[in-house]
Enzyme design. Structure first.
Site, PDB file in Angstrom:
ATOM      1  N   TYR A 151       0.840  -1.085   0.154  1.00 14.07           N
ATOM      2  CA  TYR A 151      -0.023   0.076  -0.042  1.00 14.07           C
ATOM      3  C   TYR A 151       0.913   1.298  -0.010  1.00 14.07           C
ATOM      4  O   TYR A 151       0.600   2.172  -0.906  1.00 14.07           O
ATOM      5  CB  TYR A 151      -0.944   0.167   1.236  1.00 14.07           C
ATOM      6  N   LYS A 155       0.963   4.284  -2.993  1.00 17.56           N
ATOM      7  CA  LYS A 155       0.908   5.680  -2.826  1.00 17.56           C
ATOM      8  C   LYS A 155       2.022   6.274  -3.247  1.00 17.56           C
ATOM      9  O   LYS A 155       1.907   7.633  -3.747  1.00 17.56           O
ATOM     10  CB  LYS A 155       0.456   5.706  -1.316  1.00 17.56           C
TER      11      LYS A 155
END
Length: 328
Positions: A151, A155
């Site tokens: 994740y 990002k």
């Protein structure tokens, strides 16, 4: 002003929509058109009298991003993402939504601008998960990115793309790295950080909550109320102040889990505190250990972003906004 919210059915997306409808304007300009999309069709906001478009869309599917920007919205809020825990467990899904979906949105804006001049403000919700160990005591604005989760990696790539697309003039982008948003209303989700909200939200309404980590875990938080404020400020600020450092860590409250529980006790009493059940979870412990803890968001503060100053203030915001000022 025409505003597009991608991820409008999520908690922050719903609250952002409500705020825009309530205010009726953004940056001094009336909001007369709203386009709301998510993987499930967002509900129509109550009280909005302008042009409204809502639809369900998978941002990772081919040819779906183009129609979202075909109406040439002035401001685009890109909030859609697979949360941290799910992105870690389902590698393919995380990259498909969080990276490929983001790239398709950026590309759709670029292609729309190739037809005729188009330069919208784009606000991208990033995360403090872009940082990775070894951590300093306080994470400064210049701290390097070495994400230790899929994740966080997704990002971080989204941030780099945002800066490059802004540099090339395809849009005017601002990336905001959100601390953990707490207390989240509704039901628990698959975010690895979800327990931070669960151990407050459930006990305040008389339900049991599971605590998967130790009381000494330290983290930075901001309320949903502050998250909406971050988004609105990012959409209206003078981006000339950013230069090409387009991504900012947002301010928040640094607190241990133990301090969270003490705030719960102060507001909900001992009966609420007793509803927190300790049940260690090795996956959550491992993920959380790879997160940064304390932030010195000096640059964001200087640029006008604000948040709460204590965790008790965060809990009271939840009680006021979600529980009508009352606890069980």
């Amino acid at each position: 002003m025409h505003i597009l919210i991608i991820g409008a059915a999520g908690m922050v997306g719903r609250k952002l929509t409500e705020k825009l409808v309530k205010d009726g304007h953004l940056g001094g300009k009336p909001v007369d058109a709203l386009s709301l999309c998510d993987v499930v069709k967002p509900d129509a906001p109550k009280g909005f009298t302008g042009k409204l478009t809502t639809w369900a869309v998978d941002i990772s599917a081919p040819c779906t991003a183009g129609p979202m920007v075909a109406g040439r919205p002035d401001v685009i809020f890109h909030l859609a993402a697979i949360v941290s825990g799910e992105a870690e467990v389902d590698f393919d899904k995380g990259y498909r939504i969080n990276l490929d979906g983001t790239r398709q949105i950026y590309e759709a804006i670029r292609q729309e601008g190739a037809k005729a001049p188009y330069h919208p403000r784009l606000v991208f919700t990033s995360s403090i998960a872009v940082y990775g160990a070894p951590f300093h005591e306080f994470i400064e604005d210049e701290f390097f990115h070495t994400p230790l989760t899929s994740y966080g990696t997704q990002k971080s790539i989204g941030e780099l793309l945002l800066t490059d697309y802004s540099r090339k003039g395809f849009f005017d982008g601002v990336g905001i790295r959100l601390p953990t948003i707490c207390v989240r209303p509704g039901k628990p989700n698959k975010a690895a950080s979800g327990f931070f909200s669960n151990i407050i939200r459930e006990p305040l309404v008389g339900l049991e909550a599971v605590l998967p980590v130790g009381d000494d875990v330290v983290h930075t938080h901001a309320s949903p109320r502050s998250a909406v404020g971050f988004l609105i400020h990012a959409a209206t600020m003078d981006t000339a102040q950013l230069g090409w450092r387009r991504n900012l860590s947002m301010p928040g409250v640094v607190a241990t889990v133990g301090e969270q529980l003490e705030a719960l006790r102060k507001i909900g009493g001992d009966k609420a505190l007793k509803l927190v059940r300790r049940e260690p979870d090795e996956l959550i412990i491992r993920i959380v250990s790879g997160w940064s803890q304390r932030f010195n968001a000096k640059r964001a503060a200087e640029l006008g972003f604000t948040a709460e100053t204590s965790f008790e203030e965060i809990v009271r915001a939840h009680v006021d906004d979600e529980l009508g000022g009352k606890v069980a």
